[in-house]
Design a protein around this motif. Structure first.
Motif, PDB file in Angstrom:
ATOM      1  N   LEU A  45       0.830  -1.203   0.000  1.00 36.07           N
ATOM      2  CA  LEU A  45       0.000   0.000   0.000  1.00 36.07           C
ATOM      3  C   LEU A  45       0.865   1.253   0.000  1.00 36.07           C
ATOM      4  CD1 LEU A  45      -2.826  -0.421   2.685  1.00 36.07           C
ATOM      5  CD2 LEU A  45      -3.159  -0.144   0.229  1.00 36.07           C
ATOM      6  N   VAL A  46       0.366   2.297  -0.659  1.00 36.42           N
ATOM      7  CA  VAL A  46       1.031   3.597  -0.619  1.00 36.42           C
ATOM      8  C   VAL A  46      -0.011   4.696  -0.462  1.00 36.42           C
ATOM      9  CG1 VAL A  46       2.944   2.837  -2.092  1.00 36.42           C
ATOM     10  CG2 VAL A  46       0.958   3.962  -3.135  1.00 36.42           C
ATOM     11  N   VAL A  47       0.440   5.828   0.035  1.00 38.73           N
ATOM     12  CA  VAL A  47      -0.343   7.063  -0.018  1.00 38.73           C
ATOM     13  C   VAL A  47       0.138   7.798  -1.259  1.00 38.73           C
ATOM     14  CG1 VAL A  47      -0.899   9.235   1.124  1.00 38.73           C
ATOM     15  CG2 VAL A  47      -0.573   7.164   2.489  1.00 38.73           C
ATOM     16  N   TRP A  48      -0.766   8.045  -2.209  1.00 39.38           N
ATOM     17  CA  TRP A  48      -0.389   8.681  -3.485  1.00 39.38           C
ATOM     18  C   TRP A  48      -1.212   9.942  -3.681  1.00 39.38           C
ATOM     19  CZ3 TRP A  48      -2.260  10.522  -8.067  1.00 39.38           C
ATOM     20  CH2 TRP A  48      -1.350  10.691  -9.119  1.00 39.38           C
ATOM     21  N   ALA A  49      -0.544  10.991  -4.172  1.00 34.75           N
ATOM     22  CA  ALA A  49      -1.245  12.253  -4.449  1.00 34.75           C
ATOM     23  C   ALA A  49      -0.664  12.883  -5.708  1.00 34.75           C
ATOM     24  CB  ALA A  49      -1.107  13.219  -3.276  1.00 34.75           C
ATOM     25  N   PRO A  50      -1.495  13.543  -6.497  1.00 37.76           N
ATOM     26  CA  PRO A  50      -0.988  14.256  -7.684  1.00 37.76           C
ATOM     27  C   PRO A  50      -0.165  15.468  -7.276  1.00 37.76           C
ATOM     28  CG  PRO A  50      -3.324  14.690  -7.371  1.00 37.76           C
ATOM     29  CD  PRO A  50      -2.953  13.638  -6.375  1.00 37.76           C
ATOM     30  N   GLU A  51       0.550  16.013  -8.223  1.00 35.81           N
ATOM     31  CA  GLU A  51       1.487  17.100  -7.918  1.00 35.81           C
ATOM     32  C   GLU A  51       0.812  18.323  -7.322  1.00 35.81           C
ATOM     33  OE1 GLU A  51       3.638  17.847 -11.482  1.00 35.81           O
ATOM     34  OE2 GLU A  51       4.844  16.019 -11.343  1.00 35.81           O
ATOM     35  N   ASP A  52      -0.421  18.601  -7.705  1.00 38.28           N
ATOM     36  CA  ASP A  52      -1.094  19.804  -7.216  1.00 38.28           C
ATOM     37  C   ASP A  52      -1.979  19.533  -6.001  1.00 38.28           C
ATOM     38  OD1 ASP A  52      -2.972  18.279  -8.492  1.00 38.28           O
ATOM     39  OD2 ASP A  52      -3.832  19.922  -9.671  1.00 38.28           O
ATOM     40  N   SER A  53      -1.814  18.381  -5.380  1.00 41.01           N
ATOM     41  CA  SER A  53      -2.653  18.028  -4.238  1.00 41.01           C
ATOM     42  C   SER A  53      -2.213  18.766  -2.980  1.00 41.01           C
ATOM     43  CB  SER A  53      -2.574  16.519  -3.977  1.00 41.01           C
ATOM     44  OG  SER A  53      -3.230  16.177  -2.767  1.00 41.01           O
ATOM     45  N   PRO A  54      -3.158  19.084  -2.094  1.00 36.14           N
ATOM     46  CA  PRO A  54      -2.801  19.700  -0.815  1.00 36.14           C
ATOM     47  C   PRO A  54      -2.242  18.684   0.180  1.00 36.14           C
ATOM     48  CG  PRO A  54      -5.163  19.376  -0.915  1.00 36.14           C
ATOM     49  CD  PRO A  54      -4.626  19.016  -2.278  1.00 36.14           C
ATOM     50  N   ALA A  55      -2.297  17.400  -0.150  1.00 31.34           N
ATOM     51  CA  ALA A  55      -1.846  16.357   0.772  1.00 31.34           C
ATOM     52  C   ALA A  55      -0.324  16.236   0.751  1.00 31.34           C
ATOM     53  CB  ALA A  55      -2.477  15.023   0.403  1.00 31.34           C
ATOM     54  N   ASP A  56       0.246  15.996   1.908  1.00 36.30           N
ATOM     55  CA  ASP A  56       1.682  15.731   2.049  1.00 36.30           C
ATOM     56  C   ASP A  56       1.841  14.229   2.238  1.00 36.30           C
ATOM     57  OD1 ASP A  56       4.349  15.536   2.674  1.00 36.30           O
ATOM     58  OD2 ASP A  56       4.207  16.606   4.588  1.00 36.30           O
ATOM     59  N   VAL A  57       2.234  13.533   1.171  1.00 36.34           N
ATOM     60  CA  VAL A  57       2.309  12.076   1.263  1.00 36.34           C
ATOM     61  C   VAL A  57       3.378  11.629   2.251  1.00 36.34           C
ATOM     62  CG1 VAL A  57       1.406  11.744  -1.070  1.00 36.34           C
ATOM     63  CG2 VAL A  57       3.884  11.896  -0.715  1.00 36.34           C
ATOM     64  N   GLU A  58       4.416  12.439   2.431  1.00 34.95           N
ATOM     65  CA  GLU A  58       5.472  12.061   3.365  1.00 34.95           C
ATOM     66  C   GLU A  58       4.970  12.034   4.806  1.00 34.95           C
ATOM     67  OE1 GLU A  58       8.275  10.865   2.515  1.00 34.95           O
ATOM     68  OE2 GLU A  58       8.011  11.248   0.377  1.00 34.95           O
ATOM     69  N   ALA A  59       3.856  12.697   5.064  1.00 35.75           N
ATOM     70  CA  ALA A  59       3.268  12.677   6.404  1.00 35.75           C
ATOM     71  C   ALA A  59       2.485  11.399   6.655  1.00 35.75           C
ATOM     72  CB  ALA A  59       2.366  13.888   6.607  1.00 35.75           C
ATOM     73  N   GLY A  60       2.362  10.565   5.624  1.00 31.63           N
ATOM     74  CA  GLY A  60       1.699   9.288   5.774  1.00 31.63           C
ATOM     75  C   GLY A  60       0.204   9.407   6.003  1.00 31.63           C
ATOM     76  N   ILE A  61      -0.378   8.315   6.453  1.00 36.03           N
ATOM     77  CA  ILE A  61      -1.822   8.298   6.689  1.00 36.03           C
ATOM     78  C   ILE A  61      -2.216   9.285   7.777  1.00 36.03           C
ATOM     79  CG2 ILE A  61      -3.702   6.856   7.585  1.00 36.03           C
ATOM     80  CD1 ILE A  61      -2.577   4.551   5.973  1.00 36.03           C
ATOM     81  N   GLU A  62      -1.352   9.448   8.769  1.00 42.63           N
ATOM     82  CA  GLU A  62      -1.660  10.397   9.851  1.00 42.63           C
ATOM     83  C   GLU A  62      -1.857  11.807   9.316  1.00 42.63           C
ATOM     84  OE1 GLU A  62       0.769   8.231   9.782  1.00 42.63           O
ATOM     85  OE2 GLU A  62       1.070   7.248  11.715  1.00 42.63           O
ATOM     86  N   GLY A  63      -1.119  12.154   8.267  1.00 42.34           N
ATOM     87  CA  GLY A  63      -1.199  13.494   7.705  1.00 42.34           C
ATOM     88  C   GLY A  63      -2.474  13.782   6.950  1.00 42.34           C
ATOM     89  N   LEU A  64      -3.252  12.752   6.657  1.00 40.41           N
ATOM     90  CA  LEU A  64      -4.481  12.942   5.891  1.00 40.41           C
ATOM     91  C   LEU A  64      -5.579  13.623   6.694  1.00 40.41           C
ATOM     92  CD1 LEU A  64      -4.644   9.561   3.936  1.00 40.41           C
ATOM     93  CD2 LEU A  64      -3.497  11.691   3.313  1.00 40.41           C
ATOM     94  N   VAL A  65      -5.379  13.762   8.000  1.00 34.40           N
ATOM     95  CA  VAL A  65      -6.372  14.472   8.822  1.00 34.40           C
ATOM     96  C   VAL A  65      -6.280  15.981   8.638  1.00 34.40           C
ATOM     97  CG1 VAL A  65      -6.388  12.624  10.534  1.00 34.40           C
ATOM     98  CG2 VAL A  65      -4.854  14.579  10.845  1.00 34.40           C
ATOM     99  N   SER A  66      -5.276  16.452   7.948  1.00 33.27           N
ATOM    100  CA  SER A  66      -5.117  17.890   7.710  1.00 33.27           C
ATOM    101  C   SER A  66      -6.386  18.498   7.126  1.00 33.27           C
ATOM    102  CB  SER A  66      -3.953  18.136   6.748  1.00 33.27           C
ATOM    103  OG  SER A  66      -3.937  19.470   6.282  1.00 33.27           O
ATOM    104  N   GLU A  67      -6.711  19.706   7.570  1.00 33.20           N
ATOM    105  CA  GLU A  67      -7.911  20.384   7.060  1.00 33.20           C
ATOM    106  C   GLU A  67      -7.814  20.655   5.565  1.00 33.20           C
ATOM    107  OE1 GLU A  67      -8.570  23.896   9.283  1.00 33.20           O
ATOM    108  OE2 GLU A  67      -9.063  22.866  11.161  1.00 33.20           O
ATOM    109  N   ASP A  68      -6.599  20.733   5.049  1.00 36.50           N
ATOM    110  CA  ASP A  68      -6.428  20.999   3.618  1.00 36.50           C
ATOM    111  C   ASP A  68      -6.850  19.807   2.759  1.00 36.50           C
ATOM    112  OD1 ASP A  68      -5.416  23.515   4.153  1.00 36.50           O
ATOM    113  OD2 ASP A  68      -3.339  22.815   4.221  1.00 36.50           O
ATOM    114  N   VAL A  69      -6.837  18.626   3.344  1.00 35.43           N
ATOM    115  CA  VAL A  69      -7.222  17.414   2.620  1.00 35.43           C
ATOM    116  C   VAL A  69      -8.721  17.194   2.804  1.00 35.43           C
ATOM    117  CG1 VAL A  69      -6.905  14.923   2.404  1.00 35.43           C
ATOM    118  CG2 VAL A  69      -4.939  16.398   2.944  1.00 35.43           C
ATOM    119  N   ARG A  70      -9.455  17.266   1.723  1.00 33.72           N
ATOM    120  CA  ARG A  70     -10.914  17.145   1.796  1.00 33.72           C
ATOM    121  C   ARG A  70     -11.412  15.747   1.480  1.00 33.72           C
ATOM    122  NH1 ARG A  70     -12.409  21.177  -2.663  1.00 33.72           N
ATOM    123  NH2 ARG A  70     -10.610  20.057  -3.507  1.00 33.72           N
ATOM    124  N   THR A  71     -10.752  15.039   0.565  1.00 31.38           N
ATOM    125  CA  THR A  71     -11.236  13.730   0.129  1.00 31.38           C
ATOM    126  C   THR A  71     -10.074  12.748   0.009  1.00 31.38           C
ATOM    127  OG1 THR A  71     -11.133  14.587  -2.153  1.00 31.38           O
ATOM    128  CG2 THR A  71     -13.295  14.517  -1.091  1.00 31.38           C
TER     129      THR A  71
END
Length: 281
Positions: free
Chosen positions: A131-157
């Protein structure tokens, strides 16, 4: 089902509005997509067809492997349908005319064999998925923050495969629970019918980020279009992928299965990020 209101520890409420018809037109694998590969050097030869039901994470690796198989097996075509392993298991129980079943969860193949849909001795491991966390180049998600980082308010979906019938979705769910963020991510989740559709949701911009198969992150459409970080292997149950020969398997079906386990077949799977089967180097 996309857009369905869901509840419970293994189901999720989906709020993102998805243009499902458009996505299906792009991917061809909202539930399953069928393709045929192979070669026939003698137009008068009767030939034969190996009908394969394959987990969606195999899409690009198996396409390449089939081309390699065809080089040494003229007259044999491989018709492959990609989709959710759980859905395929249900279809096989209802008489779907497949010859080979390649599941993302070997337990599903073992259960089918135990219930008489094939020889239990034909069940085999072919890979271990990742499994990986994958995001496109213009995504607000920081994949290096892992699954824990997906709780960021900037990540909507966040896109995952439906854990009710897709092993990669079940693994993603387990990884979120291990990370302690399952409840926080509940309202962000967008469920794909299978892992390929979940990946397409992210690639097409219908989700900010996805928890998807490494094999798809390494596929041509996604390579260079974004970035990924692996999900720690100890945060979810091993994705032990396995298959089986179904009833009335032919010599050609057996040849194809043998090729998957061959050095060449395993090398191709390795190119797409699959570990060798459990217990092998």
């Amino acid at each position: 089902m996309i857009g369905e209101n869901l509840s419970g520890p293994r189901s999720w409420r989906v709020r993102a509005g998805i243009a499902l018809g458009l996505i299906l037109a792009v991917t061809g694998c909202g539930s399953a997509a069928s393709e045929t590969a192979g070669s026939t050097t003698d137009p008068d030869a009767a030939g034969s067809t190996v009908n394969v039901a394959a987990a969606a994470d195999l899409k690009y690796a198996l396409d390449e492997l089939i081309e390699e198989f065809a080089e040494d097996h003229p007259g044999v075509e491989v018709a492959v349908t990609y989709g959710s392993s759980g859905n395929f298991a249900a279809q096989i129980r209802n008489g779907a005319p497949f010859d080979v079943y390649l599941s993302a969860d070997i337990d599903l193949a073992q259960d089918l064999a135990a219930d008489g849909f094939g020889d239990p001795d034909s069940v085999f491991d072919y890979a271990v998925g990742r499994l990986v966390v994958w995001a496109p180049e213009d995504s607000p998600a920081d994949v290096e923050a892992g699954i824990e980082g997906l709780v960021s308010e900037d990540v909507r979906t966040v896109a995952i495969a439906n854990p009710e019938h897709a092993p990669y979705g079940e693994a993603a769910e387990s990884a979120m629970e291990t990370a302690g963020v399952a409840e926080e991510l509940q309202t962000k989740l967008v469920l794909g019918e299978n892992i390929a559709q979940a990946a397409e949701f992210v690639l097409s911009g219908n989700a900010d980020v996805g928890i998807v198969a490494l094999s798809l992150a390494l596929s041509p459409p996604m390579t260079g279009a974004g970035s990924y970080a692996e999900v720690p292997l100890d945060s979810f149950p091993t994705l032990r992928q396995g298959g089986m020969l179904l009833d009335d398997a032919t010599a050609e079906d057996e040849d194809f299965v043998d090729f998957i386990g061959s050095e060449q077949g395993q090398a191709t799977l390795s190119d797409y990020g699959f570990y060798p089967p459990a217990g092998e180097d």
